[in-house]
Design a protein around this motif. Sequence first.
Motif, short mmCIF file in Angstrom:
data_model
loop_
_atom_site.label_atom_id
_atom_site.label_comp_id
_atom_site.label_asym_id
_atom_site.label_seq_id
_atom_site.Cartn_x
_atom_site.Cartn_y
_atom_site.Cartn_z
N PRO A 17 0.67 -1.25 -0.09
CA PRO A 17 -0.11 0.02 0.08
C PRO A 17 0.85 1.20 -0.02
O PRO A 17 0.33 2.31 -0.82
CB PRO A 17 -0.88 -0.08 1.55
CG PRO A 17 -1.06 -1.52 1.41
CD PRO A 17 0.37 -2.19 1.00
N LYS A 18 1.85 1.19 0.89
CA LYS A 18 2.75 2.41 0.84
C LYS A 18 3.43 2.99 -0.66
O LYS A 18 3.55 4.05 -1.09
CB LYS A 18 3.84 2.32 1.82
CG LYS A 18 4.64 3.61 2.03
CD LYS A 18 3.79 4.78 2.45
CE LYS A 18 3.31 4.60 4.06
NZ LYS A 18 2.45 5.82 4.21
N ARG A 36 13.38 14.26 -1.52
CA ARG A 36 13.01 13.14 -0.54
C ARG A 36 12.34 13.72 0.60
O ARG A 36 11.32 13.15 1.16
CB ARG A 36 14.57 12.70 -0.01
CG ARG A 36 15.10 11.88 -1.06
CD ARG A 36 16.48 11.19 -0.47
NE ARG A 36 16.98 10.34 -1.35
CZ ARG A 36 16.84 8.92 -1.16
NH1 ARG A 36 15.95 8.42 -0.33
NH2 ARG A 36 17.37 8.19 -1.98
N GLU A 37 12.45 15.17 0.94
CA GLU A 37 12.16 15.60 2.00
C GLU A 37 10.45 15.65 1.66
O GLU A 37 9.43 15.62 2.56
CB GLU A 37 12.40 17.07 2.21
CG GLU A 37 13.93 17.07 2.86
CD GLU A 37 15.02 16.69 1.87
OE1 GLU A 37 14.69 16.85 0.72
OE2 GLU A 37 16.10 16.25 2.46
N GLN A 38 10.09 16.02 0.45
CA GLN A 38 8.74 16.02 0.12
C GLN A 38 7.88 14.83 0.32
O GLN A 38 6.82 14.65 0.40
CB GLN A 38 8.57 16.79 -1.55
CG GLN A 38 8.86 18.08 -1.63
CD GLN A 38 8.98 18.77 -3.05
OE1 GLN A 38 9.73 18.04 -3.89
NE2 GLN A 38 7.89 19.43 -3.31
N ASN A 42 4.78 14.18 2.61
CA ASN A 42 3.48 13.91 1.91
C ASN A 42 3.09 12.52 1.82
O ASN A 42 1.80 12.24 1.97
CB ASN A 42 3.46 14.47 0.52
CG ASN A 42 3.59 16.18 0.69
OD1 ASN A 42 2.50 16.80 1.06
ND2 ASN A 42 4.74 16.46 0.33
N VAL A 43 4.15 11.66 1.89
CA VAL A 43 3.67 10.09 1.58
C VAL A 43 3.79 9.58 3.20
O VAL A 43 3.05 8.64 3.57
CB VAL A 43 4.45 9.35 0.60
CG1 VAL A 43 4.13 8.00 0.73
CG2 VAL A 43 4.40 10.25 -0.63
N TRP A 44 4.84 9.87 3.92
CA TRP A 44 5.05 9.44 5.25
C TRP A 44 4.75 10.34 6.38
O TRP A 44 5.06 10.14 7.60
CB TRP A 44 6.57 8.67 5.37
CG TRP A 44 6.82 7.50 4.82
CD1 TRP A 44 6.84 6.46 5.39
CD2 TRP A 44 7.26 7.30 3.38
NE1 TRP A 44 7.19 5.49 4.49
CE2 TRP A 44 7.41 5.93 3.35
CE3 TRP A 44 7.38 8.12 2.24
CZ2 TRP A 44 7.80 5.27 2.14
CZ3 TRP A 44 7.79 7.56 1.14
CH2 TRP A 44 8.12 6.06 1.09
N CYS A 45 3.76 11.32 5.86
CA CYS A 45 3.12 12.26 6.96
C CYS A 45 4.22 12.81 7.83
O CYS A 45 4.12 12.92 9.08
CB CYS A 45 2.14 11.34 7.84
SG CYS A 45 0.80 10.65 6.88
#
Length: 59
Positions: A17-18, A36-38, A42-45
């Motif tokens: 899912p991730k 990577r920061e974005q 945005n994906v790993w909250c």
Amino acid sequence: MFENKLFCADKTCVLQPKFIELLVYLVECYPNAVTREQLIENVWCGNQYVGEKALTNAI
């Protein structure tokens, strides 16, 4: 029903899912580059404990 699958010709690939979340985010940002920061934000909250290797593997 959402099954986290990609289809191409006669092949099926099941993704975690991730990985699907990551793919969706990258598609939404296209054609812009994403840092990577974005991705972490945005994906790993914003979870700063996501390791470099985990992020690289997901990509």
